[in-house]
Design an enzyme around this catalytic site. Sequence first.
Site, mmCIF file in Angstrom:
data_model
loop_
_atom_site.group_PDB
_atom_site.id
_atom_site.type_symbol
_atom_site.label_atom_id
_atom_site.label_comp_id
_atom_site.label_asym_id
_atom_site.label_seq_id
_atom_site.Cartn_x
_atom_site.Cartn_y
_atom_site.Cartn_z
ATOM 1 N N SER A 116 -0.043 7.404 3.631
ATOM 2 C CA SER A 116 1.019 6.403 3.539
ATOM 3 C C SER A 116 2.254 6.876 4.311
ATOM 4 C CB SER A 116 1.295 6.095 2.068
ATOM 5 O OG SER A 116 2.044 4.911 1.927
ATOM 6 N N ASP A 170 -5.612 -3.167 1.554
ATOM 7 C CA ASP A 170 -4.375 -2.424 1.273
ATOM 8 C C ASP A 170 -3.204 -3.400 1.153
ATOM 9 O OD1 ASP A 170 -2.095 -0.770 1.320
ATOM 10 O OD2 ASP A 170 -3.084 0.706 2.598
ATOM 11 N N HIS A 201 -4.760 0.633 -1.483
ATOM 12 C CA HIS A 201 -3.932 1.717 -0.927
ATOM 13 C C HIS A 201 -4.361 2.998 -1.617
ATOM 14 C CE1 HIS A 201 -0.532 3.008 1.434
ATOM 15 N NE2 HIS A 201 0.099 3.511 0.395
#
Length: 220
Positions: A116, A170, A201
Site C-alpha cells: 500500500s 481492492d 486490499h
Amino acid sequence: MTLPAVEHETAANPRYSIIWLHGLGADGNDFAPIVPELVDPAWPPIRFVFPHAPVRPVTINNGMSMRAWYDIAAFDLDARQDEAGMRASIGEVETLIAREHSRGVPSERIVLAGFSQGGAIALAAGLRHPEKLAGIIALSTYLPLHAAFAGERSAANATTPIFWGHGTADPVVILQRGVDSRDLLLSQGYALEWHTYPMAHAVCAEEIGDLRHWLTQRLS
C-alpha cells in the site's frame, strides 16, 4: 537517526537484505510473520528489516495520528499529494539502505518491498536510488510523485526487476490505479512482472508463492 525496525535474520552473516515497508496505520510487526511462509530454505542468508513509519496526523482519518509514510488528503490518491511527507520517507529509506551498506550488504543485494503506501515509497525510493538494487516489490500500491518521476528516476535502476501484485477487488488502491502506474513504468522500459489476485486490499497465499518464485531468481 534510523527508524526503529523489527529485524529477522534467516541465518548468520546475511548476504542479502529485504527492507519491507508496512501500510497506513500498521507498523513493522505487520509483515514480520510472512517470513516463514515466504522464505525458501535454499536461499542464502537474508536480513529482513521491517521499519516502523513515523507517527503523523492523517487527514483522511479525521486527522488522527498513526504510523504513516505520508499524509493522505482524500480517497482520490492524486488529490494534493503530500510531497514533503513522501520525500521525507524516501530519505528514511535511503538511511535504512545506508545502514545495510555499513553492515556489509551492498545495494545490488538489497530488495525494497512495501504494501500500500509502503509500496508507494518502495517504488519512489527504489527507482530514484543512485545504485542498482536487487529488486523492488510493490504490493497493492501505485507510483507516487509521478509528475516528477521522468526527471528524477535513476539510470542505475532502469532495468531493476519489479514484482507487482494487486487485488482485483481492492477498494483502497483500486486496480485501475495500479494498472495506470504499471503502464507508465512499462512505457519507460522497466522489467515489471504483474500479477492480479481475486482479493481486496490484502496479501494472499498465491501471491506469496509467486513472490517466492520471483525472489528465488533475484537471490541467486
